[in-house]
Motif scaffolding. Structure first.
Motif, PDB file in Angstrom:
ATOM      1  N   LYS A 199       0.822  -1.211   0.000  1.00 15.65           N
ATOM      2  CA  LYS A 199       0.000   0.000   0.000  1.00 15.65           C
ATOM      3  C   LYS A 199       0.856   1.262   0.000  1.00 15.65           C
ATOM      4  CE  LYS A 199      -3.791  -1.841   2.769  1.00 15.65           C
ATOM      5  NZ  LYS A 199      -4.466  -1.690   4.070  1.00 15.65           N
ATOM      6  N   SER A 200       1.998   1.212   0.641  1.00 13.54           N
ATOM      7  CA  SER A 200       2.820   2.410   0.863  1.00 13.54           C
ATOM      8  C   SER A 200       3.818   2.698  -0.241  1.00 13.54           C
ATOM      9  CB  SER A 200       3.581   2.264   2.185  1.00 13.54           C
ATOM     10  OG  SER A 200       2.678   2.082   3.239  1.00 13.54           O
ATOM     11  N   VAL A 201       4.254   1.667  -0.951  1.00 12.79           N
ATOM     12  CA  VAL A 201       5.295   1.839  -1.975  1.00 12.79           C
ATOM     13  C   VAL A 201       4.656   2.050  -3.340  1.00 12.79           C
ATOM     14  CG1 VAL A 201       7.167   0.667  -3.200  1.00 12.79           C
ATOM     15  CG2 VAL A 201       6.998   0.455  -0.721  1.00 12.79           C
ATOM     16  N   ARG A 202       5.020   3.154  -3.963  1.00 17.90           N
ATOM     17  CA  ARG A 202       4.558   3.427  -5.318  1.00 17.90           C
ATOM     18  C   ARG A 202       5.530   2.841  -6.338  1.00 17.90           C
ATOM     19  NH1 ARG A 202       4.115   9.017  -5.296  1.00 17.90           N
ATOM     20  NH2 ARG A 202       2.173   8.784  -4.168  1.00 17.90           N
ATOM     21  N   LYS A 203       6.838   2.881  -6.031  1.00 13.19           N
ATOM     22  CA  LYS A 203       7.830   2.464  -7.016  1.00 13.19           C
ATOM     23  C   LYS A 203       8.845   1.467  -6.429  1.00 13.19           C
ATOM     24  CE  LYS A 203       9.822   3.325 -11.135  1.00 13.19           C
ATOM     25  NZ  LYS A 203       9.348   2.779 -12.349  1.00 13.19           N
ATOM     26  N   TYR A 204       9.668   1.910  -5.458  1.00 12.38           N
ATOM     27  CA  TYR A 204      10.765   1.081  -4.955  1.00 12.38           C
ATOM     28  C   TYR A 204      10.735   0.924  -3.433  1.00 12.38           C
ATOM     29  CZ  TYR A 204      13.006   1.863  -9.489  1.00 12.38           C
ATOM     30  OH  TYR A 204      13.278   1.915 -10.828  1.00 12.38           O
ATOM     31  N   PHE A 205      11.127  -0.254  -3.013  1.00 10.27           N
ATOM     32  CA  PHE A 205      11.405  -0.524  -1.602  1.00 10.27           C
ATOM     33  C   PHE A 205      12.867  -0.952  -1.532  1.00 10.27           C
ATOM     34  CE2 PHE A 205      10.787  -3.668   2.101  1.00 10.27           C
ATOM     35  CZ  PHE A 205      11.093  -2.711   3.044  1.00 10.27           C
ATOM     36  N   ILE A 206      13.656  -0.210  -0.791  1.00  6.56           N
ATOM     37  CA  ILE A 206      15.091  -0.478  -0.646  1.00  6.56           C
ATOM     38  C   ILE A 206      15.330  -0.835   0.807  1.00  6.56           C
ATOM     39  CG2 ILE A 206      17.424   0.475  -0.836  1.00  6.56           C
ATOM     40  CD1 ILE A 206      16.192   2.493  -2.908  1.00  6.56           C
ATOM     41  N   PHE A 207      15.923  -2.000   1.027  1.00  2.00           N
ATOM     42  CA  PHE A 207      16.099  -2.434   2.409  1.00  2.00           C
ATOM     43  C   PHE A 207      17.343  -3.302   2.561  1.00  2.00           C
ATOM     44  CE2 PHE A 207      13.494  -5.470   0.234  1.00  2.00           C
ATOM     45  CZ  PHE A 207      13.768  -6.707   0.786  1.00  2.00           C
ATOM     46  N   GLN A 208      17.691  -3.479   3.804  1.00  6.50           N
ATOM     47  CA  GLN A 208      18.876  -4.264   4.150  1.00  6.50           C
ATOM     48  C   GLN A 208      18.517  -5.173   5.323  1.00  6.50           C
ATOM     49  OE1 GLN A 208      22.776  -2.233   4.674  1.00  6.50           O
ATOM     50  NE2 GLN A 208      22.479  -2.797   6.806  1.00  6.50           N
ATOM     51  N   VAL A 209      19.013  -6.403   5.264  1.00  5.41           N
ATOM     52  CA  VAL A 209      18.840  -7.352   6.370  1.00  5.41           C
ATOM     53  C   VAL A 209      20.175  -8.037   6.639  1.00  5.41           C
ATOM     54  CG1 VAL A 209      16.378  -7.792   5.969  1.00  5.41           C
ATOM     55  CG2 VAL A 209      18.075  -9.201   4.823  1.00  5.41           C
ATOM     56  N   PRO A 210      20.419  -8.419   7.889  1.00  2.00           N
ATOM     57  CA  PRO A 210      21.643  -9.157   8.180  1.00  2.00           C
ATOM     58  C   PRO A 210      21.547 -10.580   7.637  1.00  2.00           C
ATOM     59  CG  PRO A 210      20.311  -8.970  10.152  1.00  2.00           C
ATOM     60  CD  PRO A 210      19.623  -8.181   9.087  1.00  2.00           C
ATOM     61  N   VAL A 211      22.677 -11.118   7.211  1.00  2.00           N
ATOM     62  CA  VAL A 211      22.739 -12.505   6.734  1.00  2.00           C
ATOM     63  C   VAL A 211      24.008 -13.163   7.263  1.00  2.00           C
ATOM     64  CG1 VAL A 211      21.392 -12.143   4.634  1.00  2.00           C
ATOM     65  CG2 VAL A 211      23.851 -11.818   4.565  1.00  2.00           C
ATOM     66  N   LYS A 212      23.987 -14.471   7.291  1.00  2.00           N
ATOM     67  CA  LYS A 212      25.177 -15.257   7.639  1.00  2.00           C
ATOM     68  C   LYS A 212      25.837 -14.766   8.919  1.00  2.00           C
ATOM     69  CE  LYS A 212      26.004 -15.969   2.745  1.00  2.00           C
ATOM     70  NZ  LYS A 212      26.898 -15.731   1.629  1.00  2.00           N
ATOM     71  N   ARG A 213      25.025 -14.498   9.922  1.00  2.00           N
ATOM     72  CA  ARG A 213      25.547 -13.948  11.173  1.00  2.00           C
ATOM     73  C   ARG A 213      25.628 -15.006  12.251  1.00  2.00           C
ATOM     74  NH1 ARG A 213      24.745  -8.317  12.173  1.00  2.00           N
ATOM     75  NH2 ARG A 213      24.997  -7.255  10.211  1.00  2.00           N
ATOM     76  N   LYS A 214      26.591 -14.847  13.096  1.00  2.98           N
ATOM     77  CA  LYS A 214      26.677 -15.610  14.334  1.00  2.98           C
ATOM     78  C   LYS A 214      26.634 -14.578  15.443  1.00  2.98           C
ATOM     79  CE  LYS A 214      29.287 -19.392  12.424  1.00  2.98           C
ATOM     80  NZ  LYS A 214      30.528 -20.131  12.389  1.00  2.98           N
ATOM     81  N   ILE A 215      25.420 -14.192  15.791  1.00  3.16           N
ATOM     82  CA  ILE A 215      25.223 -13.110  16.743  1.00  3.16           C
ATOM     83  C   ILE A 215      25.296 -13.659  18.160  1.00  3.16           C
ATOM     84  CG2 ILE A 215      23.581 -11.377  17.557  1.00  3.16           C
ATOM     85  CD1 ILE A 215      22.523 -11.270  14.677  1.00  3.16           C
ATOM     86  N   LYS A 216      26.115 -13.041  18.980  1.00  3.41           N
ATOM     87  CA  LYS A 216      26.175 -13.385  20.399  1.00  3.41           C
ATOM     88  C   LYS A 216      25.257 -12.428  21.130  1.00  3.41           C
ATOM     89  CE  LYS A 216      30.164 -15.706  22.078  1.00  3.41           C
ATOM     90  NZ  LYS A 216      31.473 -15.634  22.679  1.00  3.41           N
ATOM     91  N   SER A 217      24.160 -12.959  21.573  1.00  2.38           N
ATOM     92  CA  SER A 217      23.171 -12.140  22.263  1.00  2.38           C
ATOM     93  C   SER A 217      23.325 -12.296  23.769  1.00  2.38           C
ATOM     94  CB  SER A 217      21.778 -12.607  21.842  1.00  2.38           C
ATOM     95  OG  SER A 217      20.790 -11.987  22.608  1.00  2.38           O
ATOM     96  N   PRO A 218      22.985 -11.254  24.531  1.00  2.83           N
ATOM     97  CA  PRO A 218      22.982 -11.402  25.982  1.00  2.83           C
ATOM     98  C   PRO A 218      21.979 -12.473  26.423  1.00  2.83           C
ATOM     99  CG  PRO A 218      22.559  -9.121  25.345  1.00  2.83           C
ATOM    100  CD  PRO A 218      22.656  -9.921  24.098  1.00  2.83           C
ATOM    101  N   ASN A 219      20.950 -12.670  25.620  1.00  2.00           N
ATOM    102  CA  ASN A 219      19.952 -13.705  25.885  1.00  2.00           C
ATOM    103  C   ASN A 219      20.169 -14.824  24.868  1.00  2.00           C
ATOM    104  OD1 ASN A 219      17.724 -15.358  26.058  1.00  2.00           O
ATOM    105  ND2 ASN A 219      16.233 -13.708  26.033  1.00  2.00           N
TER     106      ASN A 219
END
Length: 98
Positions: A29-49
């Motif tokens: 509904k919100s995008v008329r033309k382009y959606f540009i985004f970034q997501v993390p991949v191939k991560r080994k995240i050390k979380s406090p939890n």
């Protein structure tokens, strides 16, 4: 969002959204033309939890293409090297509404 925009940006957001189907409805509904985004991949995240790192979803090149295939076309997709875009490998995606 109540308006339409030519370009919508979303960096390090998509992986935190619980309801991806509702998000797809809203972004369409919100995008008329382009959606540009970034997501993390191939991560080994050390979380406090050790049970939850804050990410509700993880994505691959194929899963991103599959997620948006009905309403958007992938125009650009790049998986970065370590610390090339951010703290770790990232996937930068430009999709165009069809």
């Amino acid at each position: 969002m109540d308006k339409e925009y030519d370009v919508v940006l979303g960096f390090d957001v998509l992986e935190h959204i619980l309801d991806l189907q509702n998000f797809l409805v809203q972004i369409e509904k919100s995008v008329r033309k382009y959606f540009i985004f970034q997501v993390p991949v191939k991560r080994k995240i050390k979380s406090p939890n050790p049970l939850f790192d804050g990410h509700s979803h993880y994505f691959t090149e194929q899963s991103i293409k599959e997620l948006f295939k009905d309403k958007f076309e992938v125009k650009y997709l790049k998986v970065s090297g370590f610390r090339q875009f951010a703290r770790g490998p990232e996937m930068l995606i430009v999709i165009e509404k069809i």
